[in-house]
Every structure is written in structure tokens, then in C-alpha cells.
Design an enzyme around this catalytic site. Structure first.
Site, PDB file in Angstrom:
ATOM      1  N   GLU A 141       5.961  16.176  -0.758  1.00 45.04           N
ATOM      2  CA  GLU A 141       4.470  15.126   0.459  1.00 45.04           C
ATOM      3  C   GLU A 141       5.253  14.958   1.167  1.00 45.04           C
ATOM      4  O   GLU A 141       6.078  14.287   1.505  1.00 45.04           O
ATOM      5  CB  GLU A 141       5.058  13.852  -0.910  1.00 45.04           C
ATOM      6  CG  GLU A 141       4.386  13.090  -0.993  1.00 45.04           C
ATOM      7  CD  GLU A 141       4.209  11.515  -1.979  1.00 45.04           C
ATOM      8  OE1 GLU A 141       5.247  11.721  -2.311  1.00 45.04           O
ATOM      9  OE2 GLU A 141       3.874  10.616  -1.209  1.00 45.04           O
ATOM     10  N   ASP A 174       6.006   8.443 -11.365  1.00 47.55           N
ATOM     11  CA  ASP A 174       6.228   7.140 -11.307  1.00 47.55           C
ATOM     12  C   ASP A 174       5.297   6.317 -10.589  1.00 47.55           C
ATOM     13  O   ASP A 174       5.075   4.468 -10.209  1.00 47.55           O
ATOM     14  CB  ASP A 174       7.393   6.396 -11.397  1.00 47.55           C
ATOM     15  CG  ASP A 174       8.058   6.971 -10.041  1.00 47.55           C
ATOM     16  OD1 ASP A 174       7.123   7.754  -9.232  1.00 47.55           O
ATOM     17  OD2 ASP A 174       8.954   6.422  -9.489  1.00 47.55           O
ATOM     18  N   SER A 175       4.612   6.917 -10.590  1.00 48.61           N
ATOM     19  CA  SER A 175       3.570   6.388  -8.915  1.00 48.61           C
ATOM     20  C   SER A 175       2.010   4.689  -9.765  1.00 48.61           C
ATOM     21  O   SER A 175       1.175   4.461 -10.035  1.00 48.61           O
ATOM     22  CB  SER A 175       2.395   7.231  -9.086  1.00 48.61           C
ATOM     23  OG  SER A 175       1.882   7.965 -10.135  1.00 48.61           O
ATOM     24  N   LYS A 232      10.821  15.480 -13.433  1.00 50.43           N
ATOM     25  CA  LYS A 232      11.098  15.452 -11.599  1.00 50.43           C
ATOM     26  C   LYS A 232      12.042  14.603 -11.288  1.00 50.43           C
ATOM     27  O   LYS A 232      12.321  13.593 -11.643  1.00 50.43           O
ATOM     28  CB  LYS A 232       9.674  15.520 -11.289  1.00 50.43           C
ATOM     29  CG  LYS A 232       9.631  15.316  -9.620  1.00 50.43           C
ATOM     30  CD  LYS A 232       8.565  14.866  -9.146  1.00 50.43           C
ATOM     31  CE  LYS A 232       7.762  14.380  -8.899  1.00 50.43           C
ATOM     32  NZ  LYS A 232       8.782  13.255  -8.353  1.00 50.43           N
ATOM     33  N   ASP A 264       8.478  12.735 -14.753  1.00 49.20           N
ATOM     34  CA  ASP A 264       8.919  11.256 -13.159  1.00 49.20           C
ATOM     35  C   ASP A 264       9.953  10.786 -13.929  1.00 49.20           C
ATOM     36  O   ASP A 264       9.937   9.613 -14.623  1.00 49.20           O
ATOM     37  CB  ASP A 264       7.906  11.110 -12.780  1.00 49.20           C
ATOM     38  CG  ASP A 264       8.161  11.563 -11.600  1.00 49.20           C
ATOM     39  OD1 ASP A 264       9.109  12.093 -11.008  1.00 49.20           O
ATOM     40  OD2 ASP A 264       7.344  10.308 -10.163  1.00 49.20           O
ATOM     41  N   GLU A 272      13.465  12.803  -7.453  1.00 44.15           N
ATOM     42  CA  GLU A 272      13.158  12.795  -6.150  1.00 44.15           C
ATOM     43  C   GLU A 272      14.821  12.853  -5.282  1.00 44.15           C
ATOM     44  O   GLU A 272      15.791  12.552  -5.864  1.00 44.15           O
ATOM     45  CB  GLU A 272      12.563  11.360  -5.525  1.00 44.15           C
ATOM     46  CG  GLU A 272      11.370  11.235  -5.522  1.00 44.15           C
ATOM     47  CD  GLU A 272      11.117   9.818  -5.682  1.00 44.15           C
ATOM     48  OE1 GLU A 272      11.800   8.975  -4.858  1.00 44.15           O
ATOM     49  OE2 GLU A 272       9.568   9.519  -6.350  1.00 44.15           O
TER      50      GLU A 272
HETATM   51  O1  KIV Z   1       5.245   9.678  -9.016  1.00 46.33           O
HETATM   52  C1  KIV Z   1       4.072  10.321  -8.473  1.00 46.33           C
HETATM   53  O2  KIV Z   1       2.950   9.962  -8.562  1.00 46.33           O
HETATM   54  C2  KIV Z   1       4.658  11.430  -7.379  1.00 46.33           C
HETATM   55  C3  KIV Z   1       3.614  12.033  -7.016  1.00 46.33           C
HETATM   56  C4  KIV Z   1       4.101  10.820  -5.401  1.00 46.33           C
HETATM   57  C5  KIV Z   1       3.932  12.954  -6.042  1.00 46.33           C
HETATM   58  O3  KIV Z   1       6.094  11.356  -8.093  1.00 46.33           O
END
Ligand code: KIV
Length: 284
Positions: free
Chosen positions: A186, A48-49, A117, A87, A119
Site C-alpha cells: 500500500e 478492517d477499513s 491477511k 482481514d 499487516e
Molecule cells: O482494510 C483494508 O481494506 C485494507 C486495505 C487498506 C488494503 O487492509
């Protein structure tokens, strides 16, 4: 297209067993996914970056499930054989286990990704257990978790103090017990990452700025190629300055158009005299 075999959980755990480091990169679009496929990157994360790197927001919070689905579909088309992880964006899993399973299911059904994934620590263990029980492989994410950047006091190293380090270890155990196949750490100290790796039994450790004592490494694609204009994190290595190459190309384009050097005959198309004469007659 590459003809490598599809990377699966089996492939990844075999690498862990044999001590071969796992490669992992973020990716958000079709052409970049194609290049990552050719380079045989093991795991691709559609992070989600993308809210920051592709959409220009200051954080990842505005990213929606629909944004993630669209980008993950494009990456899957460009990289059919990597192990692809979607993500889970902000508020797609935090409200409840039910929301987590539903949105993880959308990722799998609509994008063809291999895993998701999310968090968070022990407070998110029930979300991971729920998604895993629905048959969806799930990666955890500890240390600096960008969706909680406000609560964490900014983009900073996590777990430098003994107490916070112990909490990260406890969270780690909770995510492993919940069934995560891997955990991304991270920006935690390298020494902490080493102990965590040694204690892991059923999952593996991927490091983003957390040192070499992990089963694999992750970099943000835009950081490794100088493509993010706002800042360059200390942990990122610039492997090639694509940002500069693109900037130089753009300046050359603007100069050549202004000076009449572009286009040249090889850049345009011809029409026969006969067809051209007919056209002229028809419009006279
Ligand atoms: O969103 C993303 O790219 C991530 C990385 C910072 C690990 O979660």
C-alpha cells in the site's frame, strides 16, 4: 447469480503465470458482494477499513473479530465464487502466534473465506508461518499499514528513501519465506514495487496505490464510487459517482414525500370492498 467457476489459489497463480492482471476490491456487505460476483472480481477483501467506511470511526483500530466475522459472512453469501480474504483486525494476531492461528481459524470456520491477511514486516513473519502451517493461506501487507498509522506518522507514502525502501524489500523476503501466498503493497513508490515484483519467487504482488508493476490491483470500494465522505485518497480513481446518484435520489425522495407525489397507487396495496365492509362492521 453468476455461474463462473470458483476462484482458487490455482486460478490466481495461473493468471500470474500468464501475465493476466488480478483484480481485487474491498467489500463489506451482501448486495455489493453480489455485484462484485457478477463483475467477476477475482479477489474480495473484507478489509478492517470497514471501521472507517462502514462504521464511521477515524481509524481501523476499534474493529473487532466479531465485526469482521459478521461482515465476511455477508460477503460470502453475496459472492460464493470469488477468492475471499478476511482481514485480521487490530490485536487479533499481534499478541502471539497462538492468537494469530486461533483467530485465522475462526475466520475460516465461521465465514467460509479462502484466506486471511495481516499487516506487518519481518516481526510478523512467525505469525504468517504459524497460520500457514495450520493450513490457512495468508496474505501479507506492507508499506502503509493502517493499524500502525500512528507509528508511521500518518497516512503517507512509505519507502521513498533508500533505507526505508530496503527495509520494505527485506520485510518482503521475510514474508515470502514465511509462506505468504501474496503481499499487498500500500502506497509505496512504483519503482520499488517493480523491483519487488521482479524478485518474487513464490508469491505475488498486489498494488494499492503502488503503481502498475504488480501482479494485480486493489481499490477500496468506497473510494472508487465516491462513497466515503471524509476524504478521497489521491491514488483512488472514481469509476462512477454513486455518492452523487444516491444523494440526488435522497433529495428527490424528501421532496416527493413533502409535496405528496409519493406514494402513488403502484406503491400501495388494495383490499376488496367486501373485506373492507366486513372490517368496518366488526369495528363499528
Ligand atoms: O482494510 C483494508 O481494506 C485494507 C486495505 C487498506 C488494503 O487492509
Amino acid at each position: 447469480m453468476s455461474d463462473r467457476e470458483k476462484v482458487t489459489l490455482r486460478t490466481l497463480f495461473k493468471k500470474v503465470e500468464e501475465g493476466i492482471p488480478i483484480t481485487m476490491l474491498t467489500c463489506y456487505d451482501y448486495p455489493t458482494a453480489h455485484f462484485q460476483e457478477l463483475a467477476e472480481v477475482d479477489i474480495i477483501l473484507v478489509g478492517d477499513s470497514l471501521g472507517m467506511t462502514m462504521l464511521g470511526y477515524d481509524s481501523t483500530l476499534p474493529v473487532t473479530m466479531n465485526d469482521m466475522i459478521r461482515h465476511t459472512q455477508a460477503v460470502r453469501r453475496g459472492s460464493p465464487n470469488s477468492f475471499l480474504i478476511g482481514d485480521m483486525p487490530y490485536m487479533s494476531y499481534q499478541p502471539s502466534v497462538e492468537s494469530a492461528i486461533r483467530n485465522a481459524g475462526r475466520f475460516m470456520a465461521e465465514t467460509g473465506c479462502d484466506a486471511v491477511k495481516l499487516e506487518g514486516g519481518s516481526e510478523m513473519a512467525d505469525r504468517i508461518a504459524g497460520i500457514v502451517s495450520a493450513g490457512i493461506p495468508t496474505m501479507g501487507h506492507l508499506g502503509l499499514t493502517p493499524q500502525s498509522v500512528s507509528a508511521l506518522g500518518g497516512f503517507r507514502v512509505q519507502g521513498r528513501g533508500a533505507q526505508q525502501a530496503k527495509r520494505i524489500m527485506d520485510d518482503s523476503k521475510a514474508l515470502e519465506d514465511a509462506g505468504a501466498f501474496a503481499i499487498l503493497y500500500e502506497m509505496i513508490p512504483s519503482r520499488l514495487s517493480k523491483i519487488i515484483t521482479e524478485k518474487m519467487e513464490t508469491c505475488f504482488n498486489i498494488s494499492l496505490g503502488s503503481g502498475p508493476h504488480a501482479h494485480g490491483q486493489l481499490l477500496i470500494y468506497h473510494d472508487m464510487f465516491g462513497l466515503y465522505p471524509k476524504f478521497k485518497p489521491r491514488m483512488a480513481k472514481v469509476f462512477a459517482d454513486a455518492g452523487k446518484v444516491i444523494q440526488d435520489g435522497l433529495k428527490a425522495y424528501v421532496k416527493e414525500v413533502r409535496e405528496g407525489e409519493f406514494p402513488q397507487p403502484e406503491n400501495w396495496f388494495s383490499m376488496s370492498d367486501d373485506e373492507f365492509d366486513q372490517l368496518m362492521k366488526s369495528i363499528e
